[in-house]
Design an enzyme around this catalytic site. Structure first.
Site, PDB file in Angstrom:
ATOM      1  N   SER A 167       0.866  -1.236   0.094  1.00 64.29           N
ATOM      2  CA  SER A 167       0.079   0.072  -0.038  1.00 64.29           C
ATOM      3  C   SER A 167       0.905   1.348  -0.033  1.00 64.29           C
ATOM      4  O   SER A 167       1.828   1.449  -0.950  1.00 64.29           O
ATOM      5  CB  SER A 167      -0.979  -0.008   1.228  1.00 64.29           C
ATOM      6  OG  SER A 167      -2.033   0.855   0.987  1.00 64.29           O
ATOM      7  N   ASP A 333      -8.452  -6.721  -4.636  1.00 61.53           N
ATOM      8  CA  ASP A 333      -8.173  -5.429  -4.270  1.00 61.53           C
ATOM      9  C   ASP A 333      -8.507  -4.385  -5.339  1.00 61.53           C
ATOM     10  O   ASP A 333      -8.285  -4.297  -6.338  1.00 61.53           O
ATOM     11  CB  ASP A 333      -6.335  -5.429  -4.243  1.00 61.53           C
ATOM     12  CG  ASP A 333      -5.943  -3.966  -3.521  1.00 61.53           C
ATOM     13  OD1 ASP A 333      -6.844  -3.191  -3.274  1.00 61.53           O
ATOM     14  OD2 ASP A 333      -4.877  -3.792  -3.165  1.00 61.53           O
ATOM     15  N   HIS A 366      -8.022  -5.472  -0.353  1.00 60.93           N
ATOM     16  CA  HIS A 366      -6.492  -4.870  -0.254  1.00 60.93           C
ATOM     17  C   HIS A 366      -5.775  -5.304   0.957  1.00 60.93           C
ATOM     18  O   HIS A 366      -4.622  -5.270   0.885  1.00 60.93           O
ATOM     19  CB  HIS A 366      -6.712  -3.205  -0.103  1.00 60.93           C
ATOM     20  CG  HIS A 366      -5.531  -2.467  -0.045  1.00 60.93           C
ATOM     21  ND1 HIS A 366      -4.447  -2.443  -1.047  1.00 60.93           N
ATOM     22  CD2 HIS A 366      -5.004  -1.718   0.931  1.00 60.93           C
ATOM     23  CE1 HIS A 366      -3.708  -1.548  -0.474  1.00 60.93           C
ATOM     24  NE2 HIS A 366      -3.674  -1.153   0.625  1.00 60.93           N
TER      25      HIS A 366
END
Lengths: 393, 393
Positions: A167, A333, A366
């Site tokens: 991320s 995601d 995610h």
């Protein structure tokens, strides 16, 4: 640079954070070692809080830097001092784990603008003696990487065997591999993108507006005012948390199951389990995170656009790189969909980089990069083993 | 039932809404015609505000009911009295349009729990003489349909040629086709689902928490307190608005384009166009919508689960139906994805219903049903023409 280093139990940031402040290593940099920020501000003094695991070898060639995500911190593989929970990536980092602390010297630092000991908006503004609040300069992912590079210098590490993160951590990995290419032997950007999408900026903006709508935010000066915009920050976290999961994982985990009741309550309490789950995510988050840091760190993500810094051509960010890359994404995601990773891979290919790419079939959105996803762990371990052989480790 | 009907310029709801209150037809129902709600409460007196377009034919066989979505209202094809904007479905409803007001008598009513003249939380609680606030009973989509059925009775319409609507409007269409099957000749549920998903409940809950986090909400009694939770409601709207668009439409429309500047501002003003767009969506919404209505109407959507009311088998909701259905979804709608429409179609097939289904390739997400999507309009017109022939219109 003449930083001083000492373990601290309390940072000098603010009375609000003092009680929570963890035991962490902190590298302090004085006026002789300012941090030059993208916004033009020269930050000094400043400090960076970090954790290390394992031992630096004699060659100083086994260092791994882990970069954390938006609401992560330096406690990658040790108990969190506020929540008492295990480190956020203990599945990946530790003795015998894919990033094996018996073999590697692992460093993880709190990001610039954060709230776990590194200088951020809750730190004391030397000009006023009070918390910076919104007077703190807006920082970028590149600034975060500059601060980490200063720490790596400070630790006497010439270059890094591996930089890894998911991320926003993955954004830092990309930035390291671009701005500090010669210091990065291997790079592992996971579930990330080379720039934040319009939709991601939109979700971040909703979160910031939720914080700023809370009258206890006091135009950012809540620490001096003795208030805390907990309700606004909780709403921000709730909205963001939805984006970390997938529709299908929410369906499987919660569906329309009711919470502690057999029939609808015909009211606004938590009827559905998903509601109480989200409320819990919001209320527990505010105990460990500073509202202004949330504004600053989301802003850094919004601003990240690696291609824009290279004439709009992402491949130029990696021209001539010798770094080995392993890029990973997850099928479910939707915050950083596989297309974002493919864009990175195409740019790396165009730059002639050595790159492998894996899209992992995973159902949990995610957040998969933080979870028990054996395929991710196997690929990660394989990539590291191969890179370690190439590095002679 | 002895309702009284008269055009009103001001509803008797609250001083806050009075100034905004539109000119609308209102059917009033007294104690002799209470509304029996799913929650067990008997609501009386109550009223329903509506607009009509076109003329009811001598057979009373050409009536069309349009059901509006969460933040819609009865102004489907006439200028909105607060915003001054065209009706929300003027592309579809009007003279010569797919729902042709030269041929059909179109009725559109504000939903129960709403804030445009129909009884809702901003209406006066007869027991206290003050606005209901959170003392207003929680209403359901089935309750909305009951109130509409009372209006249709009141207008002397035996049955409806067509019931049509998108999103929450589509939920009402499905509820009509199930609970009032014999009164519905044709049904057009668009971009909807037979139940709200876990993710949709999650987004609704974020919106409600944003409203309730605003201290000006005053535990729901802001009208008596003379305050208005505008900031919280604006945040709720911003979060919801993201779900009405698609990632690709946001990317095409806004991308990372900057607002009124050439370089990043290194602050928390609207740097990006998507930010100022969202802020505008939030701030304009609060001028026309009541915060408590937002809580109630989202709750009604969360509670909707047509299969649950029929032993968990959606097909049972439509057993023996003679209604003709046309179900439509949009490829880029992630709030009510095509899978939700397919579930409806499968249930209708299992119930032996006459059903056609179209997944329309459209890039603008859930809001596509409100936009200029020629393929949707063509299919809609074709379905209506065919149904009108079958009906002998």
């Amino acid at each position: 640079m003449q930083p001083t280093e000492d373990p601290v139990r309390e940072a000098e940031t603010s009375r609000h954070r003092q009680a929570d402040q963890p035991s962490s290593l902190v590298a302090r940099f004085g006026p002789e070692a300012p941090l030059m920020l993208d916004c033009g501000v020269t930050l000094a003094p400043w400090q960076i809080a970090y954790q290390t695991y394992g031992t630096l070898n004699a060659d100083r060639s086994n260092a791994v830097l882990i970069c954390h995500a938006l609401t992560g911190d330096q406690y990658v593989a040790s108990t969190h001092p506020v929540t008492g929970k295990p480190g956020w990536w203990e599945l990946v980092v530790g003795p015998g784990k894919p990033i094996d602390t018996d073999r590697f010297f692992v460093v993880c630092a709190n990001v610039l603008g954060g709230c776990m000991g590194t200088t951020g908006p809750a730190s004391t503004n030397p000009a006023t003696g009070r918390a910076w609040g919104l007077d703190f300069p807006v920082v970028t992912v590149a600034d975060m990487v500059r601060s980490q590079a200063a720490l790596i210098d400070h630790l006497g590490i010439p270059d890094l065997f591996l930089v890894a993160g998911g991320s926003m951590g993955g954004m830092q990995v990309l930035q390291w591999a671009s701005a500090q290419a010669k210091r990065v032997f291997a790079a592992l950007p996971i579930a990330t993108g080379a720039r934040h999408s319009s939709q991601n900026i939109a979700f971040d903006e909703v979160g910031r507006q939720a914080v700023m709508a809370d009258p206890d935010w006091r135009d950012g000066h809540y620490l001096s005012a003795g208030t805390s915009p907990k309700k606004g920050l909780a709403v921000a976290r709730m909205a963001a948390h939805i984006t970390y999961m997938s529709e299908s994982s929410l369906h499987q985990k919660f569906g329309r199951k009711l919470q502690d009741r057999e029939t609808l309550g015909f009211g606004f309490d938590s009827d559905f389990q998903i509601e109480s789950y989200l409320r819990h995510q919001g209320s527990s988050f505010v105990e460990r995170f500073d509202a202004n840091s949330y504004l600053y760190v989301t802003r850094a993500m919004d601003y990240f656009d690696l291609a824009a810094e290279h004439g709009g051509v992402l491949a130029h960010a990696f021209q001539g790189t010798a770094t080995r890359f392993c890029v990973m994404s997850f099928t479910s995601d939707w915050l950083f969909p596989t297309a974002d990773s493919r864009t990175i891979v195409h740019a790396l290919n165009a730059a002639g980089a050595r790159v492998s790419f894996a899209e992992i079939v995973a159902d949990r959105g995610h957040d998969s990069f933080l979870l028990d996803e054996p395929e991710m762990h196997q690929i990660l371990a394989g990539f590291i083993a191969s890179a370690a052989r190439a590095r002679g480790l």
